[in-house]
Scaffold this active site. Structure first.
Site, PDB file in Angstrom:
ATOM      1  N   ASP A   1       0.805  -1.228   0.000  1.00 40.64           N
ATOM      2  CA  ASP A   1       0.000   0.000   0.000  1.00 40.64           C
ATOM      3  C   ASP A   1       0.837   1.276   0.000  1.00 40.64           C
ATOM      4  OD1 ASP A   1      -2.818  -1.247   2.006  1.00 40.64           O
ATOM      5  OD2 ASP A   1      -2.231  -1.524  -0.093  1.00 40.64           O
TER       6      ASP A   1
ATOM      7  N   LEU B   1     -36.155  -9.791 -13.246  1.00 41.61           N
ATOM      8  CA  LEU B   1     -36.281 -11.227 -13.504  1.00 41.61           C
ATOM      9  C   LEU B   1     -37.537 -11.795 -12.861  1.00 41.61           C
ATOM     10  CD1 LEU B   1     -32.627 -12.441 -12.899  1.00 41.61           C
ATOM     11  CD2 LEU B   1     -33.768 -12.217 -15.095  1.00 41.61           C
TER      12      LEU B   1
ATOM     13  N   GLU C   1     -25.782 -18.530 -11.860  1.00 44.45           N
ATOM     14  CA  GLU C   1     -24.960 -17.527 -11.193  1.00 44.45           C
ATOM     15  C   GLU C   1     -25.637 -17.158  -9.871  1.00 44.45           C
ATOM     16  OE1 GLU C   1     -24.141 -14.223 -13.990  1.00 44.45           O
ATOM     17  OE2 GLU C   1     -24.946 -15.575 -15.511  1.00 44.45           O
TER      18      GLU C   1
ATOM     19  N   LYS D   1     -27.273 -14.955  -7.144  1.00 48.67           N
ATOM     20  CA  LYS D   1     -28.011 -13.688  -7.229  1.00 48.67           C
ATOM     21  C   LYS D   1     -27.547 -12.795  -6.074  1.00 48.67           C
ATOM     22  CE  LYS D   1     -32.611 -11.721  -7.684  1.00 48.67           C
ATOM     23  NZ  LYS D   1     -32.378 -10.646  -6.690  1.00 48.67           N
TER      24      LYS D   1
ATOM     25  N   ASP E   1     -27.328  -9.693  -3.610  1.00 50.06           N
ATOM     26  CA  ASP E   1     -28.336  -8.819  -3.016  1.00 50.06           C
ATOM     27  C   ASP E   1     -27.782  -7.395  -2.933  1.00 50.06           C
ATOM     28  OD1 ASP E   1     -30.794  -8.296  -2.002  1.00 50.06           O
ATOM     29  OD2 ASP E   1     -30.390  -9.012   0.015  1.00 50.06           O
TER      30      ASP E   1
ATOM     31  N   TYR F   1     -22.208  -9.055 -14.715  1.00 45.99           N
ATOM     32  CA  TYR F   1     -22.837 -10.315 -15.134  1.00 45.99           C
ATOM     33  C   TYR F   1     -23.488 -10.284 -16.514  1.00 45.99           C
ATOM     34  CZ  TYR F   1     -26.982  -8.009 -13.052  1.00 45.99           C
ATOM     35  OH  TYR F   1     -27.987  -7.131 -12.729  1.00 45.99           O
TER      36      TYR F   1
ATOM     37  N   LYS G   1     -29.987 -19.095 -16.317  1.00 43.76           N
ATOM     38  CA  LYS G   1     -30.132 -18.546 -17.669  1.00 43.76           C
ATOM     39  C   LYS G   1     -29.890 -19.644 -18.699  1.00 43.76           C
ATOM     40  CE  LYS G   1     -28.098 -14.103 -16.268  1.00 43.76           C
ATOM     41  NZ  LYS G   1     -26.942 -13.196 -16.456  1.00 43.76           N
TER      42      LYS G   1
ATOM     43  N   LYS H   1     -35.360 -18.006  -5.879  1.00 42.90           N
ATOM     44  CA  LYS H   1     -35.134 -17.336  -4.596  1.00 42.90           C
ATOM     45  C   LYS H   1     -35.151 -18.357  -3.456  1.00 42.90           C
ATOM     46  CE  LYS H   1     -35.002 -13.348  -4.447  1.00 42.90           C
ATOM     47  NZ  LYS H   1     -35.954 -12.252  -4.528  1.00 42.90           N
TER      48      LYS H   1
ATOM     49  N   CYS I   1     -69.560  -8.480  -5.308  1.00 43.05           N
ATOM     50  CA  CYS I   1     -68.545  -7.467  -5.029  1.00 43.05           C
ATOM     51  C   CYS I   1     -68.892  -6.710  -3.743  1.00 43.05           C
ATOM     52  CB  CYS I   1     -68.437  -6.488  -6.194  1.00 43.05           C
ATOM     53  SG  CYS I   1     -67.276  -5.141  -5.897  1.00 43.05           S
TER      54      CYS I   1
ATOM     55  N   CYS J   1     -69.726  -2.814  -4.877  1.00 41.97           N
ATOM     56  CA  CYS J   1     -70.885  -2.397  -5.683  1.00 41.97           C
ATOM     57  C   CYS J   1     -72.030  -3.398  -5.679  1.00 41.97           C
ATOM     58  CB  CYS J   1     -70.452  -2.119  -7.128  1.00 41.97           C
ATOM     59  SG  CYS J   1     -69.946  -3.600  -8.042  1.00 41.97           S
TER      60      CYS J   1
ATOM     61  N   CYS K   1     -64.632  -8.435 -10.374  1.00 46.32           N
ATOM     62  CA  CYS K   1     -65.834  -7.627 -10.550  1.00 46.32           C
ATOM     63  C   CYS K   1     -65.727  -7.013 -11.941  1.00 46.32           C
ATOM     64  CB  CYS K   1     -65.911  -6.524  -9.491  1.00 46.32           C
ATOM     65  SG  CYS K   1     -67.287  -5.367  -9.773  1.00 46.32           S
TER      66      CYS K   1
ATOM     67  N   CYS L   1     -68.045   0.191 -10.916  1.00 49.78           N
ATOM     68  CA  CYS L   1     -67.745  -0.166  -9.518  1.00 49.78           C
ATOM     69  C   CYS L   1     -66.882   0.921  -8.881  1.00 49.78           C
ATOM     70  CB  CYS L   1     -67.019  -1.506  -9.468  1.00 49.78           C
ATOM     71  SG  CYS L   1     -66.490  -1.980  -7.804  1.00 49.78           S
TER      72      CYS L   1
END
Length: 673
Positions: A38, A88, A119, A121, A123, A231, A296, A320, A414, A417, A432, A437
């Site tokens: 560094d 997606l 791949e 996903k 967050d 990606y 994919k 998910k 409904c 109405c 409905c 309505c």
């Protein structure tokens, strides 16, 4: 001093320093394999900084010193995406993944050899990056998918986003999509600091990422050490032969991007299931948040053939992982009438904390789901957030059910109405169908005034309800007939508020045609689709006259949208509404800025077969940028058929109709003429 007057050794030294620092940054942030200490990096950085201060004309956008710039303006600029940034479709279990596979395979008659790529996903926040001749020039948020916010200054601070691509002879334009995210260690550090300073804590890394990216001071962004995984890749050049998602990820990595190395290619869903099961456990050991897996189709040719629905690409889906789940008690079950007349049963529950928010209501989706759950008032239920957004009931714990409960019955009429409810054939939703309505009218008015549509500030749900109770509005058009004294008489309004609302209503007449189209509330037509329709059909009269096949021929408009638009304009009351809006000077035509002109203006083309160098999506974009329109089917209206290898039945039909058939090279010559 001009560039030509600067000694060559100075120019050479600056270029060497930039190249050395870029290599060190790439090794550190992307390869995780530092090549210098560094203090050495800092020393070289300062040397470059001093030279650039002395010779400012040699400062370029790809210089490491340009990662942090001045503070942004008080407002982020909105910029249209080169290509819509679609979200997606979600699957929440392996069964839904199988259903997705069945759907896309049913659409293609002759499925070529294919495989899948998976791949993780991430967050975070979706980002679109644009490079010109290899130099990073712009970065946008997802926004509404059509337009995003320009956060270029902030993205320059992210070390895993190269300011210059690591390739020779880069294409003129390249667009990269990916996810900006906050590593967990950095997220915890930021929250610890905020807690010490008495500031509110970020709920999760995703919220922290979104908030950081929209900061007006890029120095703050730099301090938070965001990362970026690339990606998706779009290259607008015929010199790059990239045919699969796997090849594009390799290209991105070689170009200097950080790519998540946990991707894998599979031949079938059974192999994918092992991958899903493994990462459901292993994701807890990752240094960043992931909430699922993106599946994919690997081949770009199949992706192009499948295209998009009104919201999602057909060739990809996000699987998910189960969200956080909690238990609570059902206190009541009611139904909500939406603006399309859809009757949605809702569970009213004892308030409970779920994924950082207090939840009291959860959707039960439809009558089929109510029967499947056998949910009753008094039941103890497990709830979660579908897609981590909408609370839903997952399961009823029947062992804890009180003895005096009764099965819930969906209403036959409904609740708003009194009209008899209907369930259309092949639909799970009860509706409905009474256009008068109050619930449908209320929803339509609120939708019309919403921020994404006509953006009428002050015309919220409470005001709409008051206007309806006093019978001041019976349609969207009536909004524009309101007078100040009528609004002032409403509860909690007054003269000043009334005048302000009248001005907002009048100002909404200036909204562009695509917002008007979205505001009409045509089923399946979201903000993105409304813009696509406005750009392709220019005005409301063209849309009214459009046939189903004309609509389907537009890139991004699927069968569902096309059918819905045609059916909407068939209704006499909707045509009456359009004429009323026209008489009130509502904008029913796109501006000239949306109309495309070029060598192929007003020409209709069909692409068939495999082209020698261009992918189907690239050819379509080139044609549309020259003012042309790409249809998916052959008809006598087609001006040119661009044919490649294995053209098939479309070519035969074109020959029978004696249409003009051209090759890819002839198309390119047309564009250059």
């Amino acid at each position: 001093m001009t560039i030509s007057e600067i000694p060559f050794k100075i120019t050479e030294k600056i270029n060497q320093l930039k190249s050395t620092l870029q290599s060190a940054s790439y090794a550190y942030y992307v390869l995780d394999n530092p090549i210098m200490e560094d203090p050495i990096y800092d020393q070289l950085y300062r040397e470059l900084q001093e030279l650039e201060n002395e010779y400012p004309s040699l400062i370029t956008l790809d210089s490491p010193t340009q990662r942090v710039g001045d503070k942004l303006n008080s407002q982020l600029d909105s910029v249209k995406h080169n290509i819509p940034l679609y979200s997606l479709e979600n699957a929440f279990n392996f069964s839904e993944l199988k259903q997705w596979e069945t759907r896309w395979q049913k659409q293609l008659k002759n499925i070529a050899e294919f495989n899948y790529i998976c791949e993780l996903k991430i967050d975070g926040s979706a980002i679109a990056l644009t490079y010109e001749n290899g130099i990073f020039i712009r970065g946008l948020t997802r926004g509404d998918g059509v337009t995003g916010e320009d956060i270029t200054h902030n993205l320059r601070t992210i070390r895993s986003i190269p300011l210059k691509l690591n390739i020779e002879n880069p294409p003129p334009i390249i667009e990269v999509r990916g996810e900006a995210f906050l590593p967990l260690q950095e997220f915890n550090r930021i929250n610890e600091e905020r807690e010490k300073n008495g500031e509110s804590l970020f709920a999760n890394p995703r919220n922290a990422t979104a908030g950081t990216l929209r900061q007006l001071d890029p120095n703050i962004v730099s301090q938070r050490k965001l990362q970026f995984f690339a990606y998706n890749l779009y290259i607008f050049s015929e010199n790059y032969n990239i045919n699969t998602q796997e090849e594009s990820l390799i290209f991105l990595q070689e170009s200097g991007f950080l790519v998540n190395v946990n991707y894998q290619v599979f031949q079938n869903l059974d192999q994918i299931k092992e991958y899903l099961d493994n990462w459901e456990i292993e994701r807890k050991n990752l240094p960043y948040m992931t909430d699922g897996v993106v599946v994919k189709i690997n081949q770009f040719s199949l992706q192009t053939a499948l295209g998009f629905t009104q919201k999602f690409p057909r060739w990809a889906i996000a699987v998910k992982y189960p969200a956080q789940e909690v238990t609570t008690t059902v206190e009541n079950i009611t139904v909500n009438v939406g603006r399309t007349g859809a009757i949605t049963p809702m569970a009213i529950m004892k308030p409970v904390q779920l994924a950082g928010t207090t939840v009291q209501k959860a959707t039960l989706h439809n009558s089929d789901r109510v029967q499947e759950l056998d949910i009753r008032v008094g039941d103890t239920v497990i709830i979660r957030k579908a897609g981590e957004i909408i609370p839903e009931v997952v399961e009823v714990i029947k062992k804890l059910r009180p003895s005096n409960t009764q099965p819930y019955q969906m209403p036959s009429h409904c609740p708003e109405c009194g009209s008899k409810l209907l369930r259309p054939e092949n639909e799970a939703v009860t509706r409905c169908v009474n256009s008068s309505c109050p619930a449908i009218l209320r929803g339509s008015l609120i939708h019309w005034a919403s921020r994404e549509a006509m953006d009428i500030r002050g015309l919220g749900e409470k005001v709409v309800i008051s206007l309806m109770e006093y019978k001041l509005v019976k349609s969207i058009a009536d909004i524009y007939k309101l007078q100040s004294f009528q609004i002032a008489d409403l509860e909690r309004m007054g003269e000043k508020s009334a005048q302000k609302l009248i001005r907002a209503i009048e100002d909404s007449k200036k909204q562009p045609f695509n917002r008007v189209l979205y505001g009409l509330g045509i089923r399946y037509v979201g903000a993105t689709n409304a813009q696509i329709l406005a750009e392709n059909f220019v005005n409301i009269d063209n849309l009214i006259k459009a046939k189903k096949e004309d609509l389907e021929a537009v890139y991004g408009i699927g069968i569902e949208i096309a059918s819905s638009v045609v059916e909407w304009f068939k209704l006499h009351e909707n045509i009456i509404l359009i004429e009323e809006l026209r008489s009130l000077n509502i904008n029913l035509e796109a501006t000239n800025n949306n109309q495309k002109s070029g060598q192929l203006t007003n020409k209709i083309l069909v692409l068939t077969g495999t082209l020698p160098t261009l992918k189907r999506s690239e050819a379509q974009k080139i044609i549309e940028s020259a003012g042309g329109k790409v249809n998916s089917s052959i008809s006598a209206k087609v001006d040119y058929v661009v044919a490649g290898e294995d053209a098939g039945s479309k070519l035969e039909k074109a020959q029978k109709l004696q249409l003009k058939i051209i090759t890819e090279s002839e198309l390119l010559r047309l564009l250059m003429s």
